[in-house]
Design a protein around this motif. Structure first.
Motif, PDB file in Angstrom:
ATOM      1  N   ASP A 100       0.830  -1.220   0.180  1.00  0.00           N
ATOM      2  CA  ASP A 100       0.117   0.172  -0.034  1.00  0.00           C
ATOM      3  C   ASP A 100       0.766   1.463   0.099  1.00  0.00           C
ATOM      4  OD1 ASP A 100       1.087   0.340   2.453  1.00  0.00           O
ATOM      5  OD2 ASP A 100      -0.814  -0.355   3.553  1.00  0.00           O
ATOM      6  N   TYR A 101       0.060   2.411  -0.022  1.00  0.00           N
ATOM      7  CA  TYR A 101       1.030   3.554  -0.191  1.00  0.00           C
ATOM      8  C   TYR A 101       2.103   3.776   1.016  1.00  0.00           C
ATOM      9  CZ  TYR A 101       1.866   8.753  -0.420  1.00  0.00           C
ATOM     10  OH  TYR A 101       2.750   9.836  -0.612  1.00  0.00           O
TER      11      TYR A 101
ATOM     12  N   GLN B 183       6.270   3.807   0.756  1.00  0.00           N
ATOM     13  CA  GLN B 183       7.184   4.716   1.116  1.00  0.00           C
ATOM     14  C   GLN B 183       8.186   4.334   1.910  1.00  0.00           C
ATOM     15  OE1 GLN B 183       4.622   7.712   3.098  1.00  0.00           O
ATOM     16  NE2 GLN B 183       5.088   9.300   1.395  1.00  0.00           N
TER      17      GLN B 183
ATOM     18  N   PHE C  68       7.776   9.269  -4.206  1.00  0.00           N
ATOM     19  CA  PHE C  68       6.496   9.397  -3.952  1.00  0.00           C
ATOM     20  C   PHE C  68       6.455  11.031  -3.200  1.00  0.00           C
ATOM     21  CE2 PHE C  68       6.764   4.945  -4.007  1.00  0.00           C
ATOM     22  CZ  PHE C  68       5.583   4.682  -4.871  1.00  0.00           C
TER      23      PHE C  68
ATOM     24  N   LYS D 186       2.051  12.578   1.278  1.00  0.00           N
ATOM     25  CA  LYS D 186       0.573  12.544   1.231  1.00  0.00           C
ATOM     26  C   LYS D 186       0.136  12.572   2.617  1.00  0.00           C
ATOM     27  CE  LYS D 186      -2.978  10.097  -1.366  1.00  0.00           C
ATOM     28  NZ  LYS D 186      -3.190   8.968  -1.986  1.00  0.00           N
TER      29      LYS D 186
END
Length: 1005
Positions: A976-977, A981, A1000, A1003
């Motif tokens: 996942d995000y 990262q 990235f 966020k």
């Protein structure tokens, strides 16, 4: 026949013994030379008078020399059989009527009466030679006579011993042996052994005919005897030439003539017969019968005196043998025995101290009872039945077998069946014998047939059912009269059945019982319900009843109200059966209850159950709650039940049963709430938090000290399933003292004080989960922190990590240590360094900071496991690292999460990495990353590895591990995000990605 002789050749025998007699088996006597000449001239082995075939020829052994015979040794100067030397021949003859054999019976062994002497022509009696029984003094005399014969033989003599009887062929006990010193010794040993065996086996098996002959008051007339059998005739018949024979004997003679291809002849005259018609000799038969009755009357009188005066064993056995013999001959004899009042005397012999007498008494009574109801009644008088039953468990098999045979005969009388069954233990023993695999087959069959006869009495059928023989009861249930069927159904409900028997009954009579329950009278329904209650208590038999259609009528009876409703006691039984059936685990979603295809898990059916629960007494409440427990125990039906409970608003009413005074109701309620708690945890938490005494009742149940019960395990399980995030409920538990109780219970279990058998694991898991609730509200709660310190929760959870095979305990302990470790950074005592004073700036040597020892490497303060919950100080790191190799992913996730608290940003990450390295924890974390067992584990492992790789030395070492790099790349590509990262940063540490910019953008926060 036993022959002793010194014979060499037929001629020499004929010359030496011109006056010696030979008595043949047919009782005809001949001079020895004459019979030898006849045999040699005619080559015939048949009597010259009656033409009876010989079973053996006692002189034929001289026709050939056997290999084992001692050869003749001619010792010089001594003649073998000179005229100056007496050759001794002793012929021990057995007349045909002296064979001690019962008619139409086979004998393994038998005894003979014999007389050792050389009969003379003048003293020979062609009929009925005197008989000497080999008992007592007469046996000793026979021994002396034989010893005299043997001692008269010298070295020039040879001796052979032959034993035979009218029923068997001859058997040589000793080949021809020279009468040397060794020969004498051998002969004496054989004779002694032979006669001893006869004496030992003389236990009443001697001939009834011999006893009869010894008691005759009138002589046996020649006309009474069959010329062929030499026995008193029972059915005399005449043939064409007027000769009279026993019917069976002459028919056998004619058959032999036909089989051999000869024309029928007269056995006496050998003349051919034109006809084989047999004419009954009625006058002779009547005369013989009258003669027999007169003699039997005298014999019975003597037998009566013998049995009543307490005579010797031999005399008693002889009397019993005679009674057995005459009772086997005719029904009239049984009446005679009955009229002579001999039956009670024989029955009294069952209590004799002599086993042989007891055994013979059993045999005699069995024959007396056969086909004679009057004798059966006499035998069964008093406590004789009880005495006979005692023999069934006797150690001697013969007595058991005879006792079973006697009971079988008695059980043929319907009037005695109840009396036999009334003897304590009789039916139980018979059932055991009938099902025995080690007993004699005949005994097993007789026991089984006896039980079949005893089935005529309902009380016996009930006893058989109690002892595991249910087929008779079921047969009456299926085929009996309405009254009998009702009686059997009622009794079936009173039995305690094993599980196998429940299945058998369900298969055999389940449908019939369901039909009776549906359509019978109230009395019949009640009886059927009791039986079905018994049968349905086993899972397999309950499923059979479901297929028999038991569910629809049960539900109908429970929900019916008004004039047609069942009495409450029957509704209670119906609810019990329904609870039993539901606990079988069948697929109730597919079993329709009515034409509308509704099932037990249909919403309106569940609503009716909930309504009934709230409007009945405790007994039915308990059973219906158990029904809901069964339905909520299945993952396929629990959702339907939960939906129905929510739609009916019955949550509060169900929780109220926790306060019920009846333990069964309370436990069923707690188990139901525990089953639905994973689906209604917030509703249950709100209800317990807001209501009055239900929570206290649960805690009181947990606090009980009467061992660990199922109710306690269910209660603690219910509290453990409630959400940990509900701080309000946790505070209520704190106010109620639940955590103190839970802590003391855990300690007592670990110390072995509390024992609970099969419920201890569930109870311990629930206790640990309840205690872990405290670790979720530590933030800003000094009171909770103080309580955690008081109970040393960090040490407790650290120790619980080592409880192998208790995965839930290890997982909850690791999660609790994670929560506690997060508070360490706030609870550690960081030393205060005083600010340098003014003169320290003038004199720098005075401004040197003091060296402080004993600080935690990770938190840089004074830490302890009890006060600051530090994992490092509590030696918990090594135990958590050990859990990383666990097979249960949930345990690994919890242990890794706890170790990750050492790498938080608020602590010293480098030191945290060092602590993990020293505890050999880095490799297991890398293995978790490489294995990629679950997504949660990958996320935690990526986070931990990124922190570990901040250490340059470790990063350089790991950079060469292609597997780690590949795992990080996979996380970078598919995570996942947040995981991507973190994986990006980790890849930069091992130079897998350039470190000039982030791919990235940030966020969120």
């Amino acid at each position: 026949m036993v022959g002793f002789g010194t014979v060499e050749t037929l001629a020499r025998l004929a010359g030496v013994l011109p006056s010696s007699l030979l008595i043949l088996l047919c009782s005809h006597a001949f001079h020895f030379p004459c019979i030898i000449a006849h045999v040699m001239s005619h080559a015939s082995l048949a009597c010259p008078i009656c033409f009876a075939s010989w079973c053996h020829a006692p002189f034929l052994f001289v026709l050939r020399r056997r290999e084992d015979d001692t050869p003749v040794v001619d010792k010089g100067g001594e003649q073998q059989l000179g005229l100056n030397r007496v050759a001794v021949i002793a012929v021990v003859a057995i007349a045909a009527e002296a064979a001690l054999l019962s008619d139409e019976q086979r004998h393994r062994s038998y005894k003979v009466a014999l007389k050792v002497k050389e009969p003379s022509i003048g003293s020979f009696a062609p009929l009925c030679a005197p008989i000497d029984l080999m008992t007592g003094e007469k046996l000793r005399m026979s021994k002396r006579a034989m010893r005299l014969v043997i001692s008269s033989l010298g070295l020039g003599d040879r001796l052979s011993i032959v034993a035979c009887s009218a029923a068997t062929s001859a058997k040589r006990l000793l080949p021809l042996r020279q009468m040397s010193r060794q020969g004498h010794r051998t002969v004496r040993q054989i004779v002694e052994r032979f006669l001893e065996e006869m004496a030992e086996s003389w236990d009443g098996g001697h001939s009834d005919d011999s006893f009869r002959d010894s008691l005759y008051t009138e002589p046996i007339y020649e006309a009474f005897l069959c010329p062929l059998t030499r026995q008193v005739m029972r059915d005399p018949v005449s043939i064409e030439n007027g000769q009279t024979f026993e019917r069976d004997a002459i028919e056998k003679w004619f058959k032999e003539c036909r089989d051999s291809g000869r024309r029928p002849t007269c056995p006496l005259t050998h003349e051919e017969l034109k006809s084989t018609d047999l004419n009954p000799s009625i006058a002779l038969r009547n005369t013989i019968e009258e003669w027999t009755k007169r003699n039997e009357a005298v014999q019975l009188d003597k037998a009566c005196r013998t049995l009543s005066l307490g005579n010797s064993e031999i005399d008693v056995l002889q009397s019993l043998n005679y009674i057995t013999h005459i009772c086997q001959k005719s029904r009239y004899s049984k009446h005679a025995v009955h009229n002579a009042e001999l039956v009670p005397m024989i029955s009294s012999m069952l209590k004799s101290g002599n086993r042989k007498v007891r055994l013979k008494a059993l045999e005699t009574l069995c024959i007396i009872a056969e086909g004679d109801d009057d004798n059966k009644e006499v035998i069964a008088a008093g406590d004789n039945i009880r005495t006979i039953v005692k023999f069934l468990s006797h150690e001697h098999s013969q007595e058991r077998e005879e006792a079973v045979s006697l009971l079988y005969e008695l059980s043929k009388s319907e009037s005695l069946c109840e009396k036999i069954g009334g003897v304590s233990g009789a039916i139980l023993i018979l059932v055991g014998m009938a099902s025995s695999k080690s007993a004699n087959i005949l005994t097993v069959e007789r026991a089984d047939k006896t039980l079949e006869n005893l089935e005529k009495c309902e009380n016996n059928v009930r006893q058989m059912a109690e002892n595991g023989r249910l087929q008779p009861l079921l047969t009456l249930l299926l085929k009996g009269s309405p009254e009998t069927r009702l009686s059997m159904v009622s009794y079936l409900g009173e039995l305690v059945l094993s599980n196998d028997v429940k299945v058998f009954v369900a298969q055999t009579a389940g449908s019939v019982l369901v039909d009776v329950m549906k359509s019978g009278s109230n009395l019949a329904r009640e009886a059927a319900l009791k039986s079905l209650n018994q049968i349905s208590s086993y899972e397999t038999s309950a499923k059979i009843l479901i297929h028999a259609g038991i569910l629809p009528p049960l539900v109908k009876y429970l929900f019916t109200v008004g004039i047609n409703q069942l009495p409450m006691r029957m509704k209670e039984v119906s609810a019990t059966i329904l609870a039993n059936v539901v606990s079988s685990g069948a697929n109730f979603e597919s079993i329709p209850l009515d034409q509308d295809r509704r099932t037990l898990v249909s919403e309106d059916i569940v609503h009716n159950l909930l309504h009934l629960i709230n409007n009945t007494g405790p007994a039915i409440e308990c059973k219906l709650l158990q029904v809901l427990v069964g339905l909520t125990s299945s993952a396929t039906t629990v959702v339907n039940i939960v939906a129905a409970i929510k739609s009916s608003g019955a949550t509060i009413s169900l929780i109220q049963f926790v306060e019920a005074p009846q333990k069964d109701v309370r436990m069923a309620s707690i188990k139901l709430l525990q089953n639905i708690s994973p689906y209604m945890f917030q509703e249950l938490a709100d209800a317990l938090r807001s209501t009055g005494g239900q929570l206290s009742s649960l805690i009181n149940v947990i606090a009980e000290d009467n061992g660990i019960s199922e109710e306690q395990a269910a209660a603690i399980g219910l509290l453990a399933d409630l959400p940990e995030s509900d701080t309000g409920l946790t505070r209520r538990l704190l106010e109620e003292g639940a955590f103190k109780i839970a802590f003391s219970k855990v300690v007592s279990i670990r110390q072995g004080i509390a024992r609970g058998g099969r419920f201890v694991t569930r109870f311990l898991e629930g206790l640990v989960r309840v205690l872990s609730r405290l670790t979720y509200i530590l933030e800003g709660e000094p009171e909770v922190i103080a309580l955690a310190r008081e109970y040393s929760l960090a040490s407790l959870f650290t120790d619980l990590l080592q409880m192998n095979e208790l995965d839930k305990v290890q997982r909850v302990s690791a999660l609790s240590l994670q929560n506690l470790s997060k508070q360490s950074k706030h609870l550690t005592q960081v030393p205060v360094v005083p600010e340098p004073r003014f003169f320290c700036s003038i004199f720098p040597c005075l401004g040197k900071q003091p060296v402080i020892t004993g600080l935690c490497r990770v938190h840089h303060g004074f830490c302890s496991i009890k006060h600051s919950f530090c994992l490092l100080e509590g030696k918990a790191v090594e135990k958590l690292v050990a859990c990383l190799d666990h097979t249960n992913e949930k345990v690994v996730e919890a242990a890794l999460a706890a170790l990750c608290t050492l790498l938080d940003d608020d602590g010293d990450i480098d030191q945290g990495v060092s602590v993990l390295d020293e505890a050999d924890g880095i490799k297991p974390i890398l293995d978790i990353l490489r294995d990629n067992r679950t997504e949660i584990l990958r996320q935690k492992a990526v986070w931990a590895v990124e922190r570990i790789l901040r250490n340059d030395d470790i990063a350089n070492e790991i950079a060469g591990d292609q597997n780690v790099g590949t795992a990080l790349v996979e996380a970078f590509r598919h995570g996942d995000y947040r995981t991507r990262q973190i994986a990006e940063r980790a890849l930069k540490h091992v130079d897998k990605l350039p470190n000039f910019s982030g791919i990235f953008t940030k966020k969120g926060g």
